[in-house]
Design an enzyme around this catalytic site. Structure first.
Site, mmCIF file in Angstrom:
data_model
loop_
_atom_site.group_PDB
_atom_site.id
_atom_site.type_symbol
_atom_site.label_atom_id
_atom_site.label_comp_id
_atom_site.label_asym_id
_atom_site.label_seq_id
_atom_site.Cartn_x
_atom_site.Cartn_y
_atom_site.Cartn_z
ATOM 1 N N ASP A 14 10.331 59.296 73.398
ATOM 2 C CA ASP A 14 11.397 59.495 74.374
ATOM 3 C C ASP A 14 10.875 59.273 75.799
ATOM 4 O OD1 ASP A 14 13.816 60.201 75.446
ATOM 5 O OD2 ASP A 14 13.906 62.167 74.512
ATOM 6 N N ASP A 15 11.379 58.245 76.469
ATOM 7 C CA ASP A 15 10.975 57.940 77.850
ATOM 8 C C ASP A 15 9.500 57.550 77.951
ATOM 9 O OD1 ASP A 15 13.551 58.665 78.469
ATOM 10 O OD2 ASP A 15 13.021 60.367 79.742
ATOM 11 N N CYS A 54 18.659 56.648 76.614
ATOM 12 C CA CYS A 54 18.408 57.264 75.317
ATOM 13 C C CYS A 54 19.426 56.990 74.208
ATOM 14 C CB CYS A 54 18.298 58.762 75.547
ATOM 15 S SG CYS A 54 18.218 59.721 74.054
ATOM 16 N N HIS A 109 20.756 63.260 69.424
ATOM 17 C CA HIS A 109 21.467 62.736 70.587
ATOM 18 C C HIS A 109 22.360 61.534 70.250
ATOM 19 C CE1 HIS A 109 21.335 62.125 75.257
ATOM 20 N NE2 HIS A 109 22.499 62.606 74.810
ATOM 21 N N ASP A 246 12.394 54.824 73.065
ATOM 22 C CA ASP A 246 13.800 54.481 73.278
ATOM 23 C C ASP A 246 14.043 53.659 74.532
ATOM 24 O OD1 ASP A 246 13.265 56.601 75.008
ATOM 25 O OD2 ASP A 246 15.042 57.771 74.460
ATOM 26 N N ASN A 247 13.233 53.869 75.580
ATOM 27 C CA ASN A 247 13.433 53.150 76.844
ATOM 28 C C ASN A 247 12.190 53.300 77.704
ATOM 29 O OD1 ASN A 247 15.598 55.803 77.070
ATOM 30 N ND2 ASN A 247 13.857 55.782 78.462
#
Length: 457
Positions: A14-15, A54, A109, A246-247
């Site tokens: 995540d991130d 996300c 999410h 995710d990003n």
């Protein structure tokens, strides 16, 4: 002898940016266990998420389709903008229908406040994690198949590591698909001090970067434990292990809260469709089926993983996707991959000329951000915070129109990514015909995916 039905473990962090791993050139962050996946398999140098934020990225990963098509536009769960339309099949649905044990650990999410969107109803036999867009790492509330559990003093990343290991041990005698979605290093920035201290002692980073790197260091340790578990049970040879994020990274904050850090040669961050926001780590290992210790430079996309993983397991894909089975290319066989890919993100109603991009081979067309369209309504923050503090709850979800005055779009920019990965040299004026053609193609794509979304919502 190679089994016909390999196991699958898909890590989605995540991130975590392209530069947040040692294998991608970070000079200060040692990630030996994550790097091992690429060193014993393939390191993907041109691997793209489907969205710079996300929930839309995760929706594309899970469905093999552009996120607009499936309804996941943004992260505001209280508005339902994170949801995957109920008519969509997820990768877990298809693995489950074909006899795989399916499990998910970590951050969901992709739909809250309505059990129809719960992981247990989207193909996952077992779920250990949280549904919200974020969670505290020490004072956490998670759930096990709908049953809440409050913090027991352990660090959340360690909890998810243990849950993943236990899933593997429960299902070691049958084929399984395990989706491990660590929420690290997404905020809040919290990490055990022993993992933060090495970066503090370097005396070159802000406190926020030290914490971020400490979170990744702890996650790396846990991933090593998961890989060791596969070895201990004789599963490593026939388990496909995929690792990605995710990003791109968050590069915000002032003073000691500034998270800006190494991200390879790329400009931009999370939220941007510049390379820094959408080019993400990609590592894949399959000892029984892939080369070892090599790099792959072809352009790959999140939507490719659903068809690729299913086909590797001998499962025919029955649903339409925007990706393709890229396993032959990864195995070194001649294969023509898609040369055109598309991205678009802003808050609330999508705007095709805001923060949008198209790749066409080495060329990239980029519509700059319209800043007013990127802003999150303050009223959408309290629901997120509440979901960090109480167990998941059911409620009606509405998405009322957002009134805002937008500046006109900027001019599209054109970059040659092969020669200019930092996107510094805008070639739009020198290539007007190419800009015109790519603008039309991006507009056509946007109209098509938006038309499909409007039919289902």
């Amino acid at each position: 002898m190679t089994r016909k039905r390999p196991n699958i473990i898909a890590f989605l962090t995540d991130d975590q940016g392209y530069g947040d791993l040692g294998i991608y050139g970070n000079p200060d962050l040692d990630t030996p266990h994550i790097d091992r996946i690429g060193q014993e398999g393939l390191c993907l140098n041109q691997h793209y998420t489907a969205s710079p934020i996300c929930a839309p990225a995760r929706a594309a990963f899970l469905t093999g389709r552009y996120n607009h098509r499936v309804g996941a536009l943004s992260v505001e769960s209280n508005r339902g903008l994170d949801r995957i339309a109920l008519g969509e099949s997820t990768i877990a649905d298809l693995f489950k229908a074909n006899g795989y044990a399916t499990g998910m650990v970590g951050k969901w999410h992709n739909g809250l406040h309505d059990m129809r969107y719960h992981p247990n109803n989207r193909g996952f036999d077992e779920f250990a994690g949280f549904l919200n867009g974020g969670m505290n790492y020490w004072n956490w509330i998670i759930e096990y198949n709908g049953q809440p559990k409050w913090s027991d003093g352990r660090y959340l990343t360690d909890v998810f590591t243990q849950d993943a290991i236990e899933f593997i041990e429960r299902h070691k005698t049958e084929p399984f698909f395990l989706y491990i979605a660590y929420n690290a290093p997404h905020g809040p920035l919290e990490a055990p001090e022993e993992d933060v201290r090495p970066f503090v002692e370097m005396e070159k980073f802000t406190r926020a970067v030290c914490l971020t790197y400490g979170m990744i260091r702890r996650m790396d340790t846990g991933i090593g434990q998961i890989l060791d578990t596969l070895e201990q049970h004789g599963l490593a040879e026939d388990t496909i292990v995929l690792y990605t994020s995710d990003n791109g990274p968050v590069h915000l904050g002032k003073g000691e809260n500034n998270q800006t850090r190494y991200n390879g040669p790329f400009r931009g961050m999370k939220y941007d469709v510049l390379e820094g926001g959408i080019r993400v780590p990609g590592l894949i290992r399959w000892p029984a089926g892939l080369p070892q210790g090599e790099t792959y430079d072809g352009m790959l996309h999140f939507t490719d993983w659903m068809p690729t993983l299913l086909q590797a397991c001998g499962i025919d894909l029955q649903t339409p996707t925007d990706g393709m089975d890229v396993m032959p290319a990864l195995q070194g066989e001649p294969q023509k991959l898609p040369t055109k890919r598309y991205w678009q993100f802003n808050r609330y109603d999508p705007i095709g000329t805001c923060n949008a991009a198209m790749r066409d081979g080495e060329w990239k067309l980029y519509w700059p951000r319209i800043e007013e369209a990127m802003q999150k309504m303050k009223s959408d923050n309290p629901p997120f915070q509440k979901n960090c503090e109480v167990p998941h709850f059911l409620m009606n979800v509405e998405n009322p129109p957002v009134e805002r005055t937008l500046s006109p779009p900027g001019d599209p920019e054109l970059y040659n990514i092969d020669n200019d990965p930092h996107e510094n040299i805008n070639l739009a004026q020198q290539q007007p015909d190419r800009v015109h053609r790519m603008k039309r193609e991006l507009e056509t794509w946007f109209e098509a995916v938006e038309a499909e979304r409007r039919r289902i919502f």
